[in-house]
Design an enzyme around this catalytic site. Structure first.
Site, short mmCIF file in Angstrom:
data_model
loop_
_atom_site.label_atom_id
_atom_site.label_comp_id
_atom_site.label_asym_id
_atom_site.label_seq_id
_atom_site.Cartn_x
_atom_site.Cartn_y
_atom_site.Cartn_z
N GLY A 191 0.82 -1.21 0.00
CA GLY A 191 0.00 0.00 0.00
C GLY A 191 0.85 1.25 0.00
O GLY A 191 0.52 2.26 -0.62
N ILE A 206 9.24 -14.08 -3.69
CA ILE A 206 10.31 -15.08 -3.64
C ILE A 206 9.80 -16.36 -2.97
O ILE A 206 10.07 -17.45 -3.42
CB ILE A 206 11.53 -14.53 -2.84
CG1 ILE A 206 12.06 -13.24 -3.47
CG2 ILE A 206 12.61 -15.59 -2.68
CD1 ILE A 206 12.91 -13.42 -4.68
N GLU A 254 3.84 -11.44 2.51
CA GLU A 254 3.24 -10.82 1.33
C GLU A 254 2.36 -11.83 0.59
O GLU A 254 1.30 -11.48 0.09
CB GLU A 254 4.33 -10.30 0.39
CG GLU A 254 5.13 -9.13 0.95
CD GLU A 254 4.27 -7.92 1.20
OE1 GLU A 254 3.33 -7.69 0.40
OE2 GLU A 254 4.52 -7.21 2.19
N HIS A 311 16.00 -10.31 0.95
CA HIS A 311 15.34 -9.35 1.84
C HIS A 311 15.33 -9.84 3.28
O HIS A 311 15.81 -9.20 4.18
CB HIS A 311 13.92 -9.07 1.35
CG HIS A 311 13.28 -7.94 2.08
ND1 HIS A 311 12.71 -8.11 3.33
CD2 HIS A 311 13.17 -6.63 1.79
CE1 HIS A 311 12.28 -6.94 3.75
NE2 HIS A 311 12.53 -6.03 2.84
#
Lengths: 477, 314
Positions: B99, B138, B143, B200
């Site tokens: 967002g 990934i 997410e 990440h």
């Protein structure tokens, strides 16, 4: 409480109330002289009895300028302010939020700009209805900067400071202008304000004027604003590529309102590798806050633009050609100037709420943001060119007067350059004494450091001349 | 009485205004778009209707998103294009899960990008009957979970709805992904070079994917290739230790992220003192960062196509 104590307490209370009265009388008599009246930039008549004591500023430039004026202690809140560093710790008020928060904080002045009133008219009206004075200021052109600062000075009773700051500000801009105007080889500049459709700025915008002051020829000198009153102007890829071989310097503006590309992304755009500035690595990113914002920091933006255009002229380090033992401060200045790297400016409004593994910009206990070498020191540290120290409770110290050892110089130089492992392995008798053995070995192998009777002497302090000599090795490697 | 009435009116007005701004901020911050969905329900549409026309087919490619405009098209855009080429009968749409990035692009660049709910609602409203949701994530982290959560209310609204898997799902994926990436990395030939991937990292259990990837690399004979993460484990110190033990003299850094965005440019390759580039240099390694998101590897794009194929055929 015994009787004596009670009497003493009463006397104390009486004294306290008298002293309070005195202050009250004083401020009333002051206020009669200091009645503030002007029309603000929303066309509203402002009339205040006395300078503000509790200010909430909803525009970062106002906040910065108030700190420069020396009235930072009058600020009780801000919005997205991260400069000077202490502004980042002000209470946060957001015009997209609840106006009652502002009202509850009981400011005696809310500073906004016309953009905020347009975006959140109801928010502002609610605060005005609660009896809180709202002043909207924004200089729409550089010519109005002095008038704008003088209004801020009136509101904060800092007129004397304003006069001196404005004199210094214009003197410095004129000095840069004079220096660069003498340059024979004029540089052509393209200024990218956003990467979408590759837009630029209008020539009379603050950024446009900065290019002119820095002695550049603006490729988009005829650019017209995208909307009336806007400083953003369309330009487009086609026109850039038509002029690819003419663009000596490519400056890209980044920040929360602007999304210019960076060296990598610009050079990877189709066809952009034909641009002269891209080929020669003359693509620079500048933070919008120092080039497009009406604050005293604008002078930094102008100086940066001049450094991008005429690095040798602006970054001269001849004054360090001496045999004085170098300090960290000396090294920081020499390193940033020698490498011609842009000064470090944090851009994200969440910079201070994010944890940083290394140093946090502006938080050295011993380097104030008003220090004349602040930008050089912060930039050298942020780039890992120079060490700093951590004290008790995680407090950060630069220790600017600390001398520089050969061992430290070796590590800093290695970070600054691109030295290759040449695998010669020259024997170094005292390598064990070094804290950076791998680096010292590579630099000795590359003949950056000479040995004294087979010894590197890691603890020996270096002179300014030795630093300049070492820095000159970066050109080769 | 008049005064009292006026006071009440002003009070009510102020209250109403405060209320207005409050709700405004909620709807702005609510980028997940629940509000939009419920608004549509209220607008009298038949929300129980199931789209059955499976000749109307769409693939929704869901990415975290990036505010780096140049990089976005080279990575996320390239994956989407590859999927479009591979499945010409399908309409390919884009959605982002972040967002923050959606808002930033809207405010800064005027770009309108749908979040997952908005994209699903549009597909539904436009009568698509067969939908494949393909993430470019990934692994199955937060997410991915959030994406599924957002699609869930729509599951019964299409006669065919399926999910593609993220890049690293089963054992075979690890092998395929390593092959795809390593075939485009020349430095593995040089025994003095260590190749370091920066991922990440997350506090989600799926973070184990990075350690697994690191092990798989060794298993496949890439002894000088290491994996670390910015935000979790293995961290920089873990990777440094491995590099120190490897005897390498040079470090080549690559992002292990779909997009070479903020992390690749700053945390990995930036000039800041705490970037991986600077930290490796401080340790005496000649360090070369390569800004290349996973979306830029032909082999990785093909893997996403295969995951989409498995979903639409499955």
């Amino acid at each position: 409480m015994n009787f004596k104590c009670k009497i003493l307490f009463l006397i104390f209370l009486v004294l306290l109330s008298f002293s309070g009265c005195g202050k009250l009388d004083e401020s009333v008599s002051q206020s009669n002289n200091a009645k503030i009246q002007f029309i603000d930039d929303d066309g509203k008549e402002i009339s205040l009895e006395k300078p503000a004591q509790r200010i909430i500023s909803m525009y970062s430039a106002h906040t910065e300028n108030i700190y420069y004026l020396g009235a930072g202690d009058k600020l009780i809140g801000g919005y997205n302010c991260i400069y000077p560093p202490e502004a980042a710790f002000l209470d946060e008020y957001d015009y997209k939020g609840d106006p009652e928060q502002v009202i509850a904080a009981q400011p005696d002045l809310l500073l906004i700009r016309p953009f905020i009133r347009q975006k959140a008219p109801d928010y502002i009206k609610t605060i005005e209805n609660a009896g809180i004075p709202v002043v909207s200021l924004y200089p729409s052109s550089f010519d109005e900067f002095d008038e704008y600062i003088n209004k801020l000075a009136l509101l904060t009773a800092t007129e004397q400071n304003a006069k001196k700051l404005l004199d210094d500000f214009h003197n410095e801009i004129n000095t840069i202008k004079e220096l660069t105007s003498k340059q024979q080889d004029k540089k052509n500049v393209f200024f990218e304000s956003t990467d979408i459709n590759i837009r630029t700025v209008t020539p009379d915008s603050m950024a446009g004027l900065a290019i002119e002051t820095a002695g550049g020829i603006n490729l988009a000198k005829d650019a017209k604003p995208i909307d009336q009153g806007s400083t953003i102007a369309p330009f487009g890829e086609e026109k850039i590529l038509e002029n690819a071989d003419k663009i000596d310097v490519y400056i890209s503006q980044r920040g929360s309102m602007n999304s210019g590309g960076d060296l990598i992304s610009i050079s990877q755009r189709p066809g952009f590798d034909t641009i002269k500035a891209v080929k020669e690595g003359k693509v620079f990113v500048i933070n919008e806050k120092i080039i497009s914002s009406p604050s005293f920091r604008y002078v930094k933006g102008v100086r940066e633009a001049a450094r991008f255009l005429y690095p040798d002229l602006m970054d001269n380090i001849d004054e360090y050609k001496n045999d004085n033992i170098a300090t960290r401060r000396d090294f920081a200045i020499m390193a940033v100037k020698y490498k011609h790297i842009p000064i470090f400016i944090p851009s994200s409004s969440s910079y201070y709420s994010t944890e940083h593994k290394g140093h946090t910009f502006g938080l050295f206990e011993d380097i104030d943001w008003n220090d004349k070498d602040f930008d050089y020191i912060e930039t050298a540290v942020e780039n890992g060119y120079v060490s700093w120290d951590k004290g008790e409770g995680g407090k950060e110290y630069f220790n600017a007067d600390k001398n520089v050892s050969r061992d430290e110089l070796a590590q800093w130089l290695f970070v600054m350059g691109d030295f290759k492992n040449v695998d010669v392995n020259i024997p170094i008798d005292d390598l064990e004494k070094s804290s950076h053995k791998r680096i010292v070995q590579i630099l000795v192998d590359n003949h950056i450091f000479e040995l004294n009777n087979g010894c590197f002497e890691p603890e020996r302090y270096v002179t300014n001349n030795e630093i300049i000599k070492a820095l000159s090795c970066l050109d080769v490697h | 009485m008049k005064k009292l009435l006026m006071f009440l009116t002003v009070g009510l007005f102020v209250f109403a205004m405060a209320g207005c701004t409050n709700s405004q901020s909620v709807s702005e911050s609510n980028s997940k778009g629940e509000q939009e969905v419920s608004e549509n329900k209220d607008s009298g549409e038949d929300s129980d209707k199931v789209n059955t026309d499976e000749s109307k087919k769409a693939i929704l490619v869901v990415s975290f998103g990036t505010s780096y405009n140049d990089s976005r098209e080279k990575t996320i855009g390239a994956v989407e294009n590859k999927i479009t080429e591979a499945f010409p009968d399908y309409e390919v749409r884009r959605a982002f899960t972040s967002g923050m990035i959606i808002n930033k692009l809207k405010d800064r660049d005027g770009l309108e990008i749908d979040n997952v709910e908005q994209a699903m609602q549009k597909l539904y409203d436009e009568g698509f009957g067969k939908v494949v949701v393909q993430p470019t994530h990934i692994m199955n982290g937060y997410e991915y979970d959030e994406m599924k959560e957002a699609v869930k209310p729509f599951e019964a609204k299409f006669s065919s709805l399926s999910y593609g898997t993220p890049l690293l799902n089963d054992d075979k994926d690890y092998e395929e992904a390593i092959k795809a990436v390593m075939s485009e990395i020349p430095e593995t030939e040089d025994k003095d070079s260590a190749v370091v991937f920066m991922g990440h990292g997350t506090d989600h259990p799926a973070n184990s994917a990075y350690a697994k990837l690191n092990d798989k690399l060794k298993e496949m004979g890439y002894d000088n290739v290491f994996v670390g993460t910015v935000e979790s484990t293995p961290d920089f110190d873990d990777v440094l230790e491995e590099v120190n033990n490897s005897g390498a003299k040079k470090v080549v850094l690559y992002p292990f992220m779909i997009v070479a965005g903020d992390h690749a440019n700053n945390d990995m390759a930036g000039d800041e003192e705490d970037s991986w580039k600077t930290m490796f240099k401080k340790e005496g390694y000649e360090t070369i960062p390569v800004i290349k998101g996973l979306g830029e590897y032909e082999g990785i794009r093909n893997l996403f196509v295969e995951h989409t194929r498995a979903a639409l055929e499955g």
